[in-house]
Design a protein around this motif. Structure first.
Motif, PDB file in Angstrom:
ATOM      1  N   GLN A 410       0.834  -1.201   0.000  1.00 54.30           N
ATOM      2  CA  GLN A 410       0.000   0.000   0.000  1.00 54.30           C
ATOM      3  C   GLN A 410       0.874   1.258   0.000  1.00 54.30           C
ATOM      4  O   GLN A 410       0.595   2.225  -0.713  1.00 54.30           O
ATOM      5  CB  GLN A 410      -0.928  -0.002   1.220  1.00 54.30           C
ATOM      6  CG  GLN A 410      -2.100  -0.971   1.086  1.00 54.30           C
ATOM      7  CD  GLN A 410      -2.949  -1.014   2.337  1.00 54.30           C
ATOM      8  OE1 GLN A 410      -2.443  -1.258   3.428  1.00 54.30           O
ATOM      9  NE2 GLN A 410      -4.243  -0.765   2.191  1.00 54.30           N
ATOM     10  N   ASP A 415      -0.545   4.637  -0.966  1.00 56.17           N
ATOM     11  CA  ASP A 415      -1.722   4.578  -0.107  1.00 56.17           C
ATOM     12  C   ASP A 415      -1.225   4.598   1.339  1.00 56.17           C
ATOM     13  O   ASP A 415      -0.702   3.598   1.845  1.00 56.17           O
ATOM     14  CB  ASP A 415      -2.509   3.290  -0.389  1.00 56.17           C
ATOM     15  CG  ASP A 415      -3.763   3.175   0.478  1.00 56.17           C
ATOM     16  OD1 ASP A 415      -3.965   4.040   1.360  1.00 56.17           O
ATOM     17  OD2 ASP A 415      -4.527   2.206   0.285  1.00 56.17           O
ATOM     18  N   GLY A 418      -1.406   2.116   4.471  1.00 57.21           N
ATOM     19  CA  GLY A 418      -0.454   1.044   4.755  1.00 57.21           C
ATOM     20  C   GLY A 418       0.227   1.202   6.097  1.00 57.21           C
ATOM     21  O   GLY A 418       0.592   0.211   6.745  1.00 57.21           O
TER      22      GLY A 418
END
Length: 454
Positions: A410, A415, A418
């Motif tokens: 992630q 992202d 994570g």
């Protein structure tokens, strides 16, 4: 007034070759020389200008560099094809000043740039690229010229209709009356895409280019060349003596016929490869319709329980351990196809082998992530997490490992959630306090700190 003065100053600093070609921006550099974006004052157009490095005391040109440069100029003068940069001009006499080659400025992206980060291409696109390269090779081999350095960075896509081969610095004629340029203990070309006969110092032929082409197509489909590695000597040895892993092990679901054409091109003996670029192209078939010839489908013999009969006498546990040891040792090119084969084998075994299957899927996803397939690896592990979640404890070691890898992926995909995933895994591991988790606790702690500190 100030603007005019500034313009004059900039132009006075521009290098001009032959009183005509301005060197405006360096586009790249290599072992032999540099390529510049230039401007032709006479024709008023942008051009590409290739310069040759000077070597040794006094900035002299090495004799071999001059020979190779002159040969490249001679080749480009006689080659006329939309898949080859157009030749404009050259100064190839070292006694007359700086050596340079002026040619068409190609605007596009190389296959190396397109596939940066391990990106793989759709089969339809790979077939289209292969067919266009074969068209250029048909023209070259009819001259007759062998490119000898086909690789992703030497293949540029200009548009959907045009693909151009670059850098003819190590190309050569293949008639027997041509003089070969060699240097002691030096290999001309790029090792990752080099045919066995070239590695062994034997005569190269048009089929040598087909081997290099097959290496390129292999990489476009799988994200790695047939023999990945940083040890040049070892990679050269593998080209001569090791069989490449089937494309389908690294790209499950690839069309069997496409795989067959590529694997035929990777044959150790030149005589076992397609006879010509035309035959190679014809076996590819029209883009988007698969390949023209079919490879026999593999059939699996299965036990009564549903698991395939192993193709080796080594126990499953041993083969999983071997694959994991290769991964732990950083030998991804060897570990990835083993995990892929194990995943395929265990998928047919049902719930009785769920633990081994999960560990192999984790190992395979880890390999893909290390090669830059972050999105694919993330999707694989997310599906594995959903499969494992029902009935498992929060502190289940395998589940925690999967969650940790998902968190890392992630972050690699930008992202920031994570960090939450990794933090939760760390919290659970610390609370469990198991001695066997010490190594993983340290790995997760380091990853969490790196993510926190940015």
């Amino acid at each position: 007034m100030r603007t005019r003065q500034a313009t004059v100053l900039v132009r006075s600093d521009v290098r001009v070759l032959g009183g005509r070609y301005e060197l405006r921006q360096r586009l790249g550099t290599g072992a032999m020389g540099e390529v510049w974006l230039g401007y032709d004052r006479l024709s008023r157009r942008a051009v590409a200008v290739k310069l040759v490095h000077r070597e040794g005391p006094g900035g002299r040109y090495a004799a071999e560099s001059v020979q190779r440069f002159v040969r490249e100029v001679q080749f480009l003068q006689r080659l006329r094809h939309h898949g080859i940069p157009e030749y404009f001009d050259a100064q190839s006499d070292p006694g007359a000043g700086e050596l340079y080659l002026v040619m068409e400025h190609i605007r596009g992206r190389t296959l190396a740039e397109i596939t940066a980060g391990g990106r793989v291409l759709p089969e339809r696109e790979v077939v289209s690229i292969a067919a266009r390269i074969c068209e250029v090779l048909e023209h070259l081999h009819a001259v007759p010229v062998i490119h000898r350095d086909l690789k992703p960075s030497n293949i540029m896509r200009v548009s959907r209709e045009r693909l151009v081969l670059l850098d003819f610095g190590v190309a050569r004629m293949f008639r027997i009356d041509q003089v070969r340029l060699t240097t002691a203990n030096r290999v001309l070309g790029t090792v990752a895409y080099m045919p066995p006969e070239h590695v062994g110092g034997q005569e190269v032929t048009p089929r040598s280019d087909l081997y290099s082409l097959s290496c390129v197509l292999y990489e476009l489909l799988t994200g790695i060349p047939p023999f990945p590695g940083d040890d040049v000597t070892e990679v050269m040895r593998w080209h001569k003596h090791r069989e490449p892993k089937p494309v389908s092990l690294l790209r499950p679901g690839v069309a069997p016929a496409l795989e067959a054409v590529i694997m035929a091109g990777l044959a150790k003996r030149a005589d076992d490869r397609p006879t010509s670029a035309r035959e190679f192209r014809e076996r590819l078939g029209p883009p988007g319709r698969g390949t023209a010839t079919s490879a026999p489908q593999r059939t699996s013999v299965r036990k009564a329980s549903g698991c395939p009969v192993p193709t080796t006498s080594r126990p499953l546990r041993v083969r999983i351990t071997q694959a994991q040891a290769l991964l732990d040792g950083g030998l991804l090119g060897d570990a990835m196809p083993r995990f892929a084969e194990l995943v395929e084998e265990l998928a047919a075994c049902g719930p009785e082998r769920v633990e081994e299957a999960a560990r192999c899927r984790l190992g395979y996803a880890h390999c893909r992530a290390r090669y830059g397939f972050h999105r694919e690896a993330f999707d694989d592990l997310t599906a594995l997490k959903e499969l494992l979640q029902p009935g498992r404890r929060l502190d289940d070691p395998l589940m925690l490992d999967v969650r940790f890898r998902i968190g890392q992926l992630q972050l690699a995909l930008d992202d920031l959630y994570g960090i939450n995933e990794i933090a939760e895994v760390y919290e659970i591991l610390v609370a469990a306090g198991r001695p066997e988790d010490v190594t993983m606790v340290e790995e997760v702690r380091l990853a969490l700190n790196r993510a926190t500190l940015g």
